[in-house]
Design a protein around this motif. Structure first.
Motif, mmCIF file in Angstrom:
data_model
loop_
_atom_site.group_PDB
_atom_site.id
_atom_site.type_symbol
_atom_site.label_atom_id
_atom_site.label_comp_id
_atom_site.label_asym_id
_atom_site.label_seq_id
_atom_site.Cartn_x
_atom_site.Cartn_y
_atom_site.Cartn_z
ATOM 1 N N ALA A 481 0.832 -1.215 0.000
ATOM 2 C CA ALA A 481 0.000 0.000 0.000
ATOM 3 C C ALA A 481 0.862 1.258 0.000
ATOM 4 O O ALA A 481 0.570 2.237 -0.705
ATOM 5 C CB ALA A 481 -0.929 -0.018 1.212
ATOM 6 N N GLN A 482 1.934 1.244 0.788
ATOM 7 C CA GLN A 482 2.814 2.405 0.848
ATOM 8 C C GLN A 482 3.500 2.652 -0.492
ATOM 9 O O GLN A 482 3.666 3.802 -0.923
ATOM 10 C CB GLN A 482 3.858 2.213 1.948
ATOM 11 N N HIS A 483 3.900 1.571 -1.166
ATOM 12 C CA HIS A 483 4.561 1.745 -2.458
ATOM 13 C C HIS A 483 3.590 2.316 -3.490
ATOM 14 O O HIS A 483 3.951 3.198 -4.284
ATOM 15 C CB HIS A 483 5.126 0.416 -2.953
ATOM 16 N N VAL A 484 2.345 1.814 -3.490
ATOM 17 C CA VAL A 484 1.343 2.327 -4.426
ATOM 18 C C VAL A 484 1.076 3.805 -4.144
ATOM 19 O O VAL A 484 0.990 4.633 -5.061
ATOM 20 C CB VAL A 484 0.038 1.508 -4.324
ATOM 21 N N GLN A 485 0.950 4.157 -2.864
ATOM 22 C CA GLN A 485 0.694 5.551 -2.485
ATOM 23 C C GLN A 485 1.842 6.455 -2.945
ATOM 24 O O GLN A 485 1.630 7.574 -3.423
ATOM 25 C CB GLN A 485 0.502 5.661 -0.969
ATOM 26 N N THR A 527 -6.302 -2.947 -18.115
ATOM 27 C CA THR A 527 -6.458 -4.405 -18.148
ATOM 28 C C THR A 527 -5.131 -5.070 -18.501
ATOM 29 O O THR A 527 -4.295 -4.513 -19.199
ATOM 30 C CB THR A 527 -7.503 -4.818 -19.199
ATOM 31 N N ARG A 528 -4.978 -6.271 -17.954
ATOM 32 C CA ARG A 528 -3.825 -7.123 -18.238
ATOM 33 C C ARG A 528 -2.501 -6.385 -18.126
ATOM 34 O O ARG A 528 -2.212 -5.797 -17.095
ATOM 35 C CB ARG A 528 -3.991 -7.792 -19.611
ATOM 36 N N ARG A 529 -1.699 -6.345 -19.195
ATOM 37 C CA ARG A 529 -0.358 -5.773 -19.096
ATOM 38 C C ARG A 529 -0.362 -4.264 -18.876
ATOM 39 O O ARG A 529 0.619 -3.704 -18.385
ATOM 40 C CB ARG A 529 0.440 -6.104 -20.358
ATOM 41 N N THR A 530 -1.443 -3.599 -19.252
ATOM 42 C CA THR A 530 -1.491 -2.146 -19.080
ATOM 43 C C THR A 530 -2.048 -1.743 -17.720
ATOM 44 O O THR A 530 -2.118 -0.545 -17.415
ATOM 45 C CB THR A 530 -2.369 -1.516 -20.178
ATOM 46 N N ALA A 531 -2.480 -2.714 -16.923
ATOM 47 C CA ALA A 531 -3.087 -2.397 -15.620
ATOM 48 C C ALA A 531 -2.057 -1.749 -14.695
ATOM 49 O O ALA A 531 -0.893 -2.139 -14.654
ATOM 50 C CB ALA A 531 -3.638 -3.665 -14.987
ATOM 51 N N ARG A 532 -2.530 -0.721 -13.961
ATOM 52 C CA ARG A 532 -1.689 -0.061 -12.965
ATOM 53 C C ARG A 532 -2.508 0.156 -11.709
ATOM 54 O O ARG A 532 -3.734 0.319 -11.759
ATOM 55 C CB ARG A 532 -1.157 1.283 -13.505
ATOM 56 N N TRP A 533 -1.797 0.137 -10.579
ATOM 57 C CA TRP A 533 -2.451 0.260 -9.277
ATOM 58 C C TRP A 533 -2.279 1.686 -8.745
ATOM 59 O O TRP A 533 -1.208 2.276 -8.859
ATOM 60 C CB TRP A 533 -1.862 -0.748 -8.292
ATOM 61 N N TYR A 534 -3.389 2.192 -8.127
ATOM 62 C CA TYR A 534 -3.413 3.551 -7.596
ATOM 63 C C TYR A 534 -3.936 3.528 -6.168
ATOM 64 O O TYR A 534 -4.708 2.635 -5.765
ATOM 65 C CB TYR A 534 -4.313 4.448 -8.452
ATOM 66 N N SER A 535 -3.548 4.536 -5.409
ATOM 67 C CA SER A 535 -4.011 4.663 -4.026
ATOM 68 C C SER A 535 -5.437 5.214 -4.013
ATOM 69 O O SER A 535 -5.813 6.018 -4.860
ATOM 70 C CB SER A 535 -3.082 5.607 -3.255
ATOM 71 N N GLY A 536 -6.217 4.733 -3.063
ATOM 72 C CA GLY A 536 -7.587 5.242 -2.949
ATOM 73 C C GLY A 536 -8.620 4.148 -3.131
ATOM 74 O O GLY A 536 -8.307 3.034 -3.541
#
Length: 543
Positions: A481-485, A527-536
């Protein structure tokens, strides 16, 4: 049908090995591949090939459309392999399941297909090696120890050895009548003497020195002691060339004369452990004498140093036995000899003594017996005398006392493997759950195991326990979570998150991310390879 479904349920819970193979085969499966698998399984003494089931546990039925004409398939297998392979079709609620019941090959006769004798190797089938073929062909050889030794007579047997055999057999069986039999009748009842003459088994166990020299001189056992492993010269050498029952006690006494004692303290108590336990040494020597190939020239050697004992005997392992499976396979080469030793109470008729050797070593905190020096010409075993870890001994002792149980050798083998960071053999995976239940082991993730925390406390290394267990679940989630934030509006790709927890598998990471998303702490876009994670909390579903 209920019975077939119950059998299928049992198979699905069992570990995959040379006798049990699972194939999904959802749409089809090559006939040539099926023939090779049946050939390899027959060469491993038979088993079951199950199609329409996933091969990884927990398994599930997925259904198979392969081999719709089962009668034609059975006929092809019979004509090709000359074996009657039965096929069961199970209409499981989740799909059609096929079970091929493969019989074992005939004794001493390997099965071949298209010029190759096939065997299993992991998930594949490969041609047999020459030494494995030799072991199978050797099965057809008659029991050498049961043969009559030409020109060997009753007078070539030592009366003192016969008396040892008589008294041990009477004590073992509780038969006082054996004490009254004539020596000739005693040996006839034990099948050591037949109407035609005296067997080689009788010669090996009871023969005089002169008889051994004349008829089977290479049956001798040679003992050598060296204070230093690197020393070429020995400090003591004894040659035992007479009936085994005349010298087996003296051989142990000779070894024990230089047997060092290791002492360690646990609390207020001190415990002494011999470098070489009598039970393990005797078993190793008995194995060498009873399972060696007497058709091979060469003596049996027992070489002792301060830290190890090496025992080498001519001839490879008996058919079906290897350095890897010796704990699980029994195949006495000289059955008549083994039967006589069993009557004396020296060996179990069906066993090889490996269980006792392994259990004694592990309970004493030593390395297990090492058979890796064996090949098709000799069996070599090393017994280690150095205690590796005092804390492990104390750990086993306390567990046994608290749980009021005696650990079976297979339990000990699992614990030793985990202790030394080795993978648990597939054949022993079923023992893990019991050791987890009593608190001897702890699971880390889905696959890894560690000894219980108390072991590392006994060892004075609680930090090592923490390192081996790794970070706990909540800590790992917090790091993600900290890395995504910290990535802000640019977001974080999955591969980058894998670098945050390099010890976690891809599936473990996905589970942790799902939990964080469910808690509203992160969300994903793309989606898939283009998926990215964001905080919130704007979660959209894990790709």
């Amino acid at each position: 049908m209920t019975g077939l479904l119950q059998r299928l349920s049992v198979w699905m819970k069992a570990p995959e090995d040379e006798h049990l193979e699972f194939k999904e085969a959802r749409k089809q499966f090559g006939l040539e591949d099926l023939i090779r698998y049946c050939c390899a399984m027959a060469n491993e003494q038979g088993g079951h090939i199950i199609m329409g089931v996933t091969d990884r546990r927990p398994r599930k039925v997925v259904g198979s459309a392969a081999f719709q004409d089962l009668q034609r398939t059975k006929l092809t297998l019979v004509e090709t392999l000359r074996l009657r392979v039965e096929v069961l079709e199970i209409p499981h609620p989740d799909g059609r399941v096929l079970v091929f019941e493969v019989p074992g090959r005939p004794m001493g006769l390997p099965i071949q297909h298209r010029g190759a004798y096939w065997m299993r190797s992991g998930e594949s089938v490969v041609p047999m090696t020459p030494d494995q073929l030799k072991r199978i062909f050797d099965e057809a050889q008659p029991d050498f120890s049961a043969k009559i030794c030409p020109r060997l007579g009753f007078n070539d047997l030592d009366p003192a050895a016969i008396q040892v055999f008589r008294s041990r057999w009477a004590k073992r069986s509780g038969r006082d009548d054996l004490l009254e039999l004539s020596a000739e009748q005693l040996l006839e009842d034990a099948n050591l003497m037949l109407g035609e003459g005296v067997t080689y088994a009788a010669l090996v166990l009871l023969g005089t020195g002169e008889a051994l020299v004349r008829h089977l001189a290479h049956a001798e056992v040679i003992f050598e002691y060296r204070a230093d492993e690197s020393s070429i010269e020995y400090q003591q050498r004894k040659e035992y060339r007479q009936g085994f029952l005349l010298y087996h006690d003296d051989l142990w006494l000779t070894i024990n004369a230089r047997n060092e004692v290791f002492s360690y303290r646990e609390g207020l108590f001190r415990r002494d452990i011999l470098a070489f336990e009598e039970e393990a040494v005797r078993e190793a020597i008995l194995n060498a004498v009873s399972h060696r190939d007497y058709r091979f020239q060469g003596s049996t050697f027992v070489r002792q140093t301060r830290a190890r004992i090496e025992i080498d005997s001519p001839g490879g392992f008996p058919p079906g036995v290897t350095a890897e499976n010796i704990l699980f396979k029994q195949s006495p080469r000289n059955r008549r000899l083994a039967e006589a030793l069993a009557r004396c109470g020296l060996v179990e008729r069906s066993g090889q003594g490996a269980d006792r050797m392994f259990a004694t070593a592990i309970r004493g905190g030593k390395l297990p017996p090492d058979f890796s020096g064996s090949d098709e010409n000799q069996v070599g075993v090393v017994l280690h005398g150095t205690v590796q870890d005092e804390a492990f001994i104390a750990f086993l002792d306390r567990l046994a006392e608290e749980k009021q149980r005696t650990f079976r050798v297979r339990d000990l083998f699992v614990l030793d493997a985990v202790h030394r960071g080795r993978p648990v053999p597939e054949a022993l995976r079923d023992h893990v759950s019991d050791l987890l239940a009593i608190g001897a082991l702890e699971r880390v993730g889905r696959q890894n195991l560690v000894l219980a925390k108390r072991f590392y406390v006994l060892k004075g290394q609680p930090g090592e326990y923490t390192r081996r267990r790794g970070l706990d679940r909540e800590t790992r989630k917090e790091l993600l979570a900290q890395h995504v934030q910290g990535s802000g509006e640019s977001g974080t790709p999955f591969e980058e998150l894998a670098q945050v927890l390099p010890g976690s598998s891809r599936n473990e990471l996905k589970v942790l991310l799902r939990e964080l998303r469910a808690g509203g702490r992160i969300h994903t876009r793309g989606t898939r390879r283009t998926a990215r994670w964001y905080s919130g909390p704007e979660a959209e579903g894990l790709e």
